[in-house]
Each structure stands twice: as C-alpha cells, then as structure tokens.
Motif scaffolding. Structure first.
Motif, mmCIF file in Angstrom:
data_model
loop_
_atom_site.group_PDB
_atom_site.id
_atom_site.type_symbol
_atom_site.label_atom_id
_atom_site.label_comp_id
_atom_site.label_asym_id
_atom_site.label_seq_id
_atom_site.Cartn_x
_atom_site.Cartn_y
_atom_site.Cartn_z
ATOM 1 N N GLU A 204 0.729 -1.172 0.105
ATOM 2 C CA GLU A 204 -0.069 0.155 -0.025
ATOM 3 C C GLU A 204 0.971 1.363 -0.011
ATOM 4 O OE1 GLU A 204 -2.807 -0.202 3.265
ATOM 5 O OE2 GLU A 204 -4.387 -0.288 1.772
ATOM 6 N N GLN B 151 -1.959 -4.816 -1.373
ATOM 7 C CA GLN B 151 -3.413 -5.060 -2.206
ATOM 8 C C GLN B 151 -2.792 -5.353 -3.318
ATOM 9 O OE1 GLN B 151 -4.790 -0.941 -2.169
ATOM 10 N NE2 GLN B 151 -3.213 -0.111 -3.760
ATOM 11 N N ARG C 13 -10.390 -7.775 -4.883
ATOM 12 C CA ARG C 13 -9.375 -6.931 -4.188
ATOM 13 C C ARG C 13 -9.378 -7.165 -2.799
ATOM 14 N NH1 ARG C 13 -6.850 -3.094 -6.710
ATOM 15 N NH2 ARG C 13 -7.263 -2.738 -8.791
ATOM 16 N N LYS D 174 -6.728 -7.503 1.229
ATOM 17 C CA LYS D 174 -5.529 -6.703 1.768
ATOM 18 C C LYS D 174 -4.648 -7.852 2.588
ATOM 19 C CE LYS D 174 -6.867 -1.967 2.258
ATOM 20 N NZ LYS D 174 -7.119 -0.932 3.398
#
Length: 612
Positions: free
Chosen positions: A50, A61, A73, A75
């Motif tokens: 990120e 990401q 998508r 994290k």
C-alpha cells in the motif's frame, strides 16, 4: 532455446510498458495474460504494498490477477503467512495443498497443482499457479527471471508514480483548503474594516470640524480624551490589518529618497506633545552626516518607530524615553545605521525576552493591569524590518527599562540643490468652484463629506449608490468623482467600470472614499478604473491633497494604506450635550447631524446584533 529467448524478449518489451503507461492495471493484466499463455500457467496475480518501497510493508493490495474472475481485491497484513513466506533470494514453489499460506490460496480458489511465490522487490510480489510441477520448474522460472526483474523495476516505477500522484493530490487539497481559509480571512477582515471605519469616519470627521472652531479649556480637555480613545482604537485596527497583510505577503516596500534626520525630528516633536501630561522627557540624539539623504520606505520605518515609541510611552510612567540614530559606517553607496529606542520604564522579565517578538505575546505582566494591547506591535516591527533586511534586538531589566536596537542598512544619496518651488499665493484655493460628484450611501458620511467640500469651496452633488452615479455621469461632466466601494443597488467597482466606457466622464479622476483597507480590494478598484484611494477615516487635509493632486493631473500614486497619524485622529465618541458649543454656532448643521445620527445608528446596531 530460440523460442524461449523470443518469449522472454516479447515479455521484456511488454514489461517496459508498465512504467511508461498511465494505465498500469491494464498493462500488468496484459503481461500476466501473455505469461500465463506462453508458460501454460493457470493463474497469476501481482500484489503491491500500500505504501510501497518499505522494508516491512504494513499491507499489500492486489494490483491485478488473471483470470479476472479471481481478481477480488483484498489486503494482506504484515502477519499473514504469505508475507512470512516471501524470500528475497529465492523463487519458492510448493504443491498447492502443502503451501504455508493455504488460507490465502483458498480465498483465491487455488486448491490444486503447484504454486510459485516470486518476490519482485520490497514492495511487490507475484503468485503463479501451474497445472504441473514442470510448468513451474526451477529451470523454467530461472529463464523468466531476467524479464521478471525488469517487470519488478516497472512495478516499482508505477508505485513511485502512484505515491507521487497521491502526494501531489494531497498537497493540492491542502493548498486549496489554505486558499479558502486565506480568502475567508481576507473577506472577514475586509468586512470588519469597512464596518468599523465607516462610522469612525463620520465621528472623526466631526472632530476635525470641531478643531476649526473656538474651544474653551473644558472642551479642549474633552477633545483630548476622545483623541486618546481613538488612538487606541486605530492602533488596534491597524495592527490587525498589518499583521494579516504581512502574513499574506501583501506588504510591498516603496523606497524613495527621504530625510532621515527630518523623520526622527518630527517623531521627537510629536511624541513630546503626545506624552506632555506625564513626567516623562523625550530625548533625541543623532549622529548623521549633513547633506545626505537615505533611500528607503520612510512610511514603514516611521511605523516601526511609532510602534516602539508607543510601547515605551505605555510602560514609562516617569523618567525618559530616548530616540537615537547614528551611522556606524559607509560602504560605497550604502550606510550601516543603528537606531535605538530606550526607556526608563517597567522593563521586561527575562523569561519573556525570547518570545517578545512573537505574535500575540506580551512581555510585561502589567499588560493585564491597565495597559491594553493585542501583542501584535512588536511582531509587526520584526516583520517589517525583515522586509527591509534589518534586524531588531532588545535588552531589558525589570524596574530599569528597556532598549530596542535596530541594525539597518540603507542606500545613501547626496542631496542635490534644486530651485525653490514658488509658494501658492495666500488665499488661493485650488478647489474653489470645482464640480464634485460624491457616491456614498451612509447618511452621516454624506453630510460629513458635503460639509468638508463646502469648506473647500466645491460644488458637490451627493448620490446614494453607484447606479445613480452612472446616471449623473451620462449627462454631466464633473471635475472629480469621490466613490464609495460598498453601496446598495450597484457598488463603486461596477459603477467605475461603466463610467469609464460611457458618458461624459471617461477620463474624470475617480478617487475611492472607502473603508476597505486590504490590498486585494484596492487592486480590484484600480482594475475597475479608479485612480486612487483615501481610506476612511480620513483627515480633511488628506482629502484636499488627494483632490489637488488629481486635478493637477500628476502621476497617479496610491495613498498609503493606513489611517491618518494618531495626532490627526481624535474621537471615539462625542458627548452630544455640548455638540452645539463645539460646532461654531451652526445650529442647522448640528441639528441635522444629530437627527441623522439618531436615525441611522440604532438600525446599524440592530444589523450588527443580528449578524452576530
């Protein structure tokens, strides 16, 4: 081997587009599509940090994935097993069911074949899935390593570009917010200045008229009290406006040749009169070469010295105030000067000295004991001297007084003898009989300006707004126009624009009689066709000089953005019980002013209370 080299070459050329293209997502997706097709791979994805470029990124990401249906998508935290599995020096391959990050694979619907984890750099990694171990063999991956390294460089370039774009966006947002705040502050100060200066102009104008009449000792005492109150009020207004203009970078010096000794001598005499009711003596010492003038902004230098002398007078109840100037040395056409303002007053405590020139700081405990102030005076002094490339310092001891020292370098100019200017013949009035149009909506100011112009011998016509001023200008030629800026129906800026394009007054001088005191509003006025400004409250003599200047068609120069000198600015309020005695016996005029005051002021007060 040629086929492998060609494939790697194709992928390398494609990888170059990652950094060059603005659509990094599409380029990366295209790269993965070609890679998966050429190497018979089932799945590929690229993850980027990120924040990018960190040794230990906090989160990753997904940039892109193929097939797209698996490109949800998400994290990755720093504690995720897949992050722990990354190895800077190796390409790691596991059977899908044995990989240490099975949860991550399951989330991406990878449950068979083999998976490879490739670190592209400290801020990015790639995940590949092949149907067989051969598709992700060490030999196969090593053949891809050169292009993958180039791909990693391209990804890092993209990430750097994204960081720069985000930083630029944040700076732009911050600049826009700061500009909005600055404009709000400027508008607030403009409004406050206008609302304060407009009624003050009427009251101070009345006092100027009273000074031309015969006053007994009691009336003179009352007048002095009003002068003292108005001095404090004008100091407050001017300090706030000056501090704002300095902060906004709107103060521009106007260097011209001037008589330094004359400036100091005038200050000495002025302050002797101003504190004559105290057992305080004002001393002046100078060591300047004769026949030499200096080049600088004398008005701003005088403002600096007035601030210092004002502080000295506030805190010195007895003893002396000393103003001194001497030339330390001269180097070519420049001279090093040292200016000192000292007093035998209360002095400043040692703990306050480091902050004495900061905004809103007051260096004496006694400030709260009857000495009013905003804490802006010395801050303005320091900032104005900085514009002149000068510095100021202070030495002080409680109970013994203070000494402020200014070190300043100014260009010098030898005085050249000139032919004496013939004086104006006694009794000659250059303004007698001229036609003046006055656009002013405030009733008290209308009557004040009308009376002043009457004393000048002018023929004055008063209109209440810019629209009416335009109508008059279409059919009649005036010698000069005095125009307020803030008026109903049509303001002075728009009226000036229209007067300049139609009617009989396209070239007539237009002087703004305005309470607006900010540079931005003045620039708008000049752009609208106005020639000059007189800031309310103004002294009648200042208005006379301005009118004479433009009627003589001299080069246009803006009047300095400040109120008249304190000694010319008496009155904060007027005791109506003895207005008749102060007026010189003009009963009709006095009654008219009283009725106008009583009619206008309650409505103004109501408007202020409503707005508050």
């Amino acid at each position: 081997m040629d086929k492998i080299v060609r494939e790697i070459s194709d992928l390398y050329e494609l990888s170059l587009t990652i950094g060059a293209g603005l659509d990094a997502y599409s380029n990366c997706e295209q790269f993965l599509s070609v890679l998966l097709a050429r190497r018979n791979l089932a799945y590929g994805a690229v993850w980027v940090a990120e924040q990018g470029g960190q040794r230990k990124p906090k989160a990753f990401q997904l940039l892109c994935a193929r097939p797209a249906c698996k490109a949800a998508r998400g994290k990755l935290s720093a504690s995720d097993p897949i992050i722990a599995a990354l190895d800077q020096d190796a390409i790691q391959v596991w059977p899908a069911e044995e990989a240490p990050f099975s949860g991550f694979l399951k989330a991406n619907q990878i449950n068979k074949g083999h998976v490879a984890l490739l670190l592209l750099g400290p801020g990015a990694f790639m995940l590949l899935q092949g149907a067989s171990e051969a598709a992700l063999s060490d030999r196969s991956l090593r053949q891809l390593r050169p292009v993958l390294r180039k791909f990693a460089v391209a990804i890092e370039g993209y990430m750097a570009h994204e960081r720069l774009r985000e930083e630029t966006r944040q700076r732009k947002v911050a600049q826009e917010e700061a500009e909005v705040a600055r404009r709000a502050q400027q508008q607030f100060l403009a409004n406050v200045s206008h609302e304060i200066r407009t009624p003050m102009n009427a009251m101070l104008g009345m006092v100027h008229l009273l000074r031309d009449t015969n006053l007994d000792s009691h009336q003179q005492e009352y007048l002095n009290v009003m002068r003292f109150a108005s001095d404090n009020l004008m100091d407050l207004i001017n300090n706030i406006l000056d501090a704002s203009k300095i902060e906004a970078g709107e103060v521009v010096l106007d260097p011209k040749p001037f008589d330094l000794h004359g400036l100091f001598s005038g200050l000495h005499q002025s302050w002797q009169l101003r504190i004559k009711d105290k057992p305080v003596q004002v001393l002046y010492e100078q060591d300047l070469p004769e026949g030499t003038s200096f080049i600088g902004d004398s008005m701003r230098l005088q403002q600096v010295l007035n601030n210092l002398l004002n502080n000295a007078s506030k805190f010195t109840e007895s003893g002396t105030i000393t103003l001194s100037v001497r030339m330390l040395s001269q180097r070519g056409d420049k001279a090093d000067l040292q200016i000192k303002v000292g007093d035998t007053g209360q002095g400043i405590e040692a703990e306050h000295l480091p902050h004495i020139f900061d905004q809103f700081k007051q260096g004496r405990k006694a400030v709260g004991q009857g000495h009013a102030g905003t804490g802006l005076g010395l801050s303005i002094v320091r900032e104005l001297l900085a514009l002149m490339d000068g510095v100021i310092s202070v030495e002080s001891e409680p109970g013994k007084g203070s000494v402020f020292t200014i070190d300043l370098t100014l260009p010098v100019q030898k005085q050249v003898a000139t032919a004496p200017v013939a004086p104006t013949p006694a009794g000659q009035n250059k303004l007698a009989g001229i036609n003046v149009l006055v656009a002013e909506d405030n009733r008290m100011n209308q009557k004040l300006v009308e009376r002043i112009l009457e004393k000048f011998g002018c023929e004055a016509e008063i209109v209440p707004d810019g629209l009416e001023a335009i109508r008059r200008c279409l059919h009649k030629k005036y010698d000069i126009i005095l125009m307020d800026i803030h008026m109903p129906k049509m303001d002075g800026l728009e009226a000036s624009k229209r007067i300049r394009v139609a009617g009989k007054n396209k070239k007539t001088p237009i002087v703004a009689l305005t309470a607006a005191a900010l540079l931005e509003e003045r620039n708008h006025g000049l752009a609208s066709g106005m020639n000059d400004f007189v800031t309310k409250p103004f002294a009648p003599d200042l208005l006379r000089r301005m009118m004479v200047k433009w009627l003589e068609d001299t080069a246009p120069q803006g009047e300095e953005d400040h109120a008249p000198q304190a000694e010319e600015s008496p009155a904060e309020q007027i005791d109506l019980s003895y207005l008749h005695a102060m007026s010189g016996g003009d009963e009709a005029f006095i009654q008219d002013m009283i009725q106008t005051f009583l009619k206008e002021i309650p409505e103004m007060i109501q408007q202020v209370e409503t707005n508050l």
